[in-house]
Design a protein around this motif. Structure first.
Motif, mmCIF file in Angstrom:
data_model
loop_
_atom_site.group_PDB
_atom_site.id
_atom_site.type_symbol
_atom_site.label_atom_id
_atom_site.label_comp_id
_atom_site.label_asym_id
_atom_site.label_seq_id
_atom_site.Cartn_x
_atom_site.Cartn_y
_atom_site.Cartn_z
ATOM 1 N N CYS A 169 105.363 22.381 64.750
ATOM 2 C CA CYS A 169 104.194 21.625 65.253
ATOM 3 C C CYS A 169 102.891 22.246 64.770
ATOM 4 C CB CYS A 169 104.177 21.606 66.775
ATOM 5 S SG CYS A 169 105.764 21.227 67.490
ATOM 6 N N VAL A 170 102.987 23.424 64.173
ATOM 7 C CA VAL A 170 101.786 24.153 63.804
ATOM 8 C C VAL A 170 101.743 24.249 62.281
ATOM 9 C CG1 VAL A 170 100.521 26.306 64.149
ATOM 10 C CG2 VAL A 170 102.044 25.475 65.940
ATOM 11 N N SER A 171 100.620 23.904 61.685
ATOM 12 C CA SER A 171 100.522 23.911 60.219
ATOM 13 C C SER A 171 100.470 25.345 59.693
ATOM 14 C CB SER A 171 99.269 23.161 59.769
ATOM 15 O OG SER A 171 98.122 23.948 60.054
ATOM 16 N N GLU A 172 100.786 25.506 58.407
ATOM 17 C CA GLU A 172 100.737 26.839 57.794
ATOM 18 C C GLU A 172 99.318 27.418 57.867
ATOM 19 O OE1 GLU A 172 103.033 28.997 56.636
ATOM 20 O OE2 GLU A 172 104.476 27.595 57.487
ATOM 21 N N GLN A 173 98.336 26.554 57.692
ATOM 22 C CA GLN A 173 96.952 27.048 57.739
ATOM 23 C C GLN A 173 96.634 27.564 59.144
ATOM 24 O OE1 GLN A 173 93.969 24.126 56.838
ATOM 25 N NE2 GLN A 173 92.337 25.640 56.660
ATOM 26 N N GLN A 174 97.061 26.815 60.174
ATOM 27 C CA GLN A 174 96.857 27.273 61.549
ATOM 28 C C GLN A 174 97.585 28.590 61.792
ATOM 29 O OE1 GLN A 174 98.244 23.554 63.437
ATOM 30 N NE2 GLN A 174 96.425 23.676 64.732
ATOM 31 N N LEU A 175 98.799 28.696 61.250
ATOM 32 C CA LEU A 175 99.565 29.926 61.440
ATOM 33 C C LEU A 175 98.843 31.122 60.826
ATOM 34 C CD1 LEU A 175 103.220 28.712 60.833
ATOM 35 C CD2 LEU A 175 102.342 29.743 62.929
ATOM 36 N N GLN A 176 98.193 30.905 59.682
ATOM 37 C CA GLN A 176 97.464 32.001 59.042
ATOM 38 C C GLN A 176 96.296 32.451 59.910
ATOM 39 O OE1 GLN A 176 96.343 30.975 55.047
ATOM 40 N NE2 GLN A 176 98.352 31.523 54.229
ATOM 41 N N VAL A 177 95.574 31.489 60.470
ATOM 42 C CA VAL A 177 94.443 31.815 61.340
ATOM 43 C C VAL A 177 94.947 32.535 62.591
ATOM 44 C CG1 VAL A 177 92.586 30.844 62.767
ATOM 45 C CG2 VAL A 177 93.060 29.887 60.488
#
Length: 171
Positions: free
Chosen positions: A30-38
């Motif tokens: 449910c969480v994008s890779e970009q969100q995961l990086q942040v």
């Protein structure tokens, strides 16, 4: 000089803990890779700050309770703060993460337990004061992926992709 910034000897342990929590969020998709990086960056900073004066490589268990990341029908404040950076609400976090999780981040060892009577699994282990072995650990970037490690190693270990893999790619 060791007062400023993250202690060099803290980095792999924190990386393992952050990778594990991010990996849990990632598995639900449910969480994008970009969100995961942040999220990972925010959690890494929070843990570095939180552990700064509570890290004793010569007494690895000292301060262990303080460093422990805990979800026990209450969300760990450091995790929820990092999740706030990517707009995840508490109810969403509770859906994405186990309701019972304990993550111990100690010098030379990071381990976790899911469920109150689950077994304890070691995520990261290093031998004290053996810097010459460090390059061995850094060879496997996948080893910080937490739960995904076995999967990664299976994927990496395959010389030829499996049939379903080829089918998925072509479909």
């Amino acid at each position: 000089s060791h007062r400023r910034g993250p202690r060099a000897d803290m980095v792999p342990e924190i990386a393992a803990a952050v990778g594990f929590v991010s990996g849990l969020l990632r598995t639900r998709g449910c969480v994008s890779e970009q969100q995961l990086q942040v999220f990972s960056g925010a959690l890494r900073e929070a843990l570095t700050e939180h552990y700064k004066h509570h890290w004793f490589p010569e007494q690895p268990s000292k301060g262990s309770g303080y460093r422990c990341i805990r979800i026990n029908h209450r969300m760990d404040p450091l995790v929820s703060r990092a999740a706030g950076h990517i707009g995840l609400s508490l109810p969403q976090l509770y859906q994405l993460l186990p309701s019972e999780l304990t993550l111990w981040v100690d010098p030379y060892e990071v381990s976790y337990r899911i469920g109150e009577d689950g077994s304890i699994c070691v995520l990261y282990e290093a031998k004290p004061h053996q810097q010459q072995h460090q390059h061995r650990q850094q060879q496997q970037p996948g080893s910080y992926g937490g739960m995904l490690t076995c999967k990664n190693q299976m994927m990496l270990g395959r010389a030829s992709p499996s049939k379903n893999y080829i089918m998925t790619v072509s479909s």
